[in-house]
Design a protein around this motif. Sequence first.
Motif, PDB file in Angstrom:
ATOM      1  N   ILE A 176      -2.897  -4.246  -1.936  1.00  0.00           N
ATOM      2  CA  ILE A 176      -3.049  -3.948  -3.355  1.00  0.00           C
ATOM      3  C   ILE A 176      -3.446  -5.221  -4.061  1.00  0.00           C
ATOM      4  CG2 ILE A 176      -1.780  -3.309  -5.452  1.00  0.00           C
ATOM      5  CD1 ILE A 176      -2.445  -0.902  -3.709  1.00  0.00           C
TER       6      ILE A 176
ATOM      7  N   LEU B   3       0.800  -1.227   0.000  1.00  0.00           N
ATOM      8  CA  LEU B   3       0.000   0.000   0.000  1.00  0.00           C
ATOM      9  C   LEU B   3       0.837   1.285   0.000  1.00  0.00           C
ATOM     10  CD1 LEU B   3      -2.706  -1.167   2.552  1.00  0.00           C
ATOM     11  CD2 LEU B   3      -3.036  -0.817   0.098  1.00  0.00           C
TER      12      LEU B   3
ATOM     13  N   VAL C 232      -7.785  -2.242  -4.478  1.00  0.00           N
ATOM     14  CA  VAL C 232      -7.419  -2.708  -3.145  1.00  0.00           C
ATOM     15  C   VAL C 232      -8.353  -3.836  -2.727  1.00  0.00           C
ATOM     16  CG1 VAL C 232      -7.114  -2.052  -0.715  1.00  0.00           C
ATOM     17  CG2 VAL C 232      -6.599  -0.396  -2.525  1.00  0.00           C
TER      18      VAL C 232
ATOM     19  N   ILE D  32      -9.829   3.863   2.191  1.00  0.00           N
ATOM     20  CA  ILE D  32     -10.163   2.444   2.011  1.00  0.00           C
ATOM     21  C   ILE D  32     -11.466   2.130   2.734  1.00  0.00           C
ATOM     22  CG2 ILE D  32      -9.456   0.074   2.527  1.00  0.00           C
ATOM     23  CD1 ILE D  32      -6.523   1.052   2.131  1.00  0.00           C
TER      24      ILE D  32
END
Length: 93
Positions: free
Chosen positions: A91, A28, A73, A45
């Motif tokens: 990811i 990330l 993600v 997120i």
Amino acid sequence: KISNDRKNFLIVTQNNIYHVIDNARHGLQPLVQKLGSPTATYNEILRATEKTLPSNYSGVYRDVVVNVTGFSVKVSGWVGNGAVRIGTALINK
């Protein structure tokens, strides 16, 4: 502030953010660079996950793929008492 949703704000700690965001194996770092901080990254997120899951969802979710500022993600966690919790984010490759 972690989320606009007060329930999520109450349950998220810096340890949660560190566990989810700062693990190098999760890949990330480019997203953290783009958003400016681990907290901002966690927040984005979380927002993307909240938008993706059905509003009445409750229980565990696994491998939900969300778009965060152009990054794909993969997120896993759970929803309890209407609050989305993130256990893992990485990811999506």
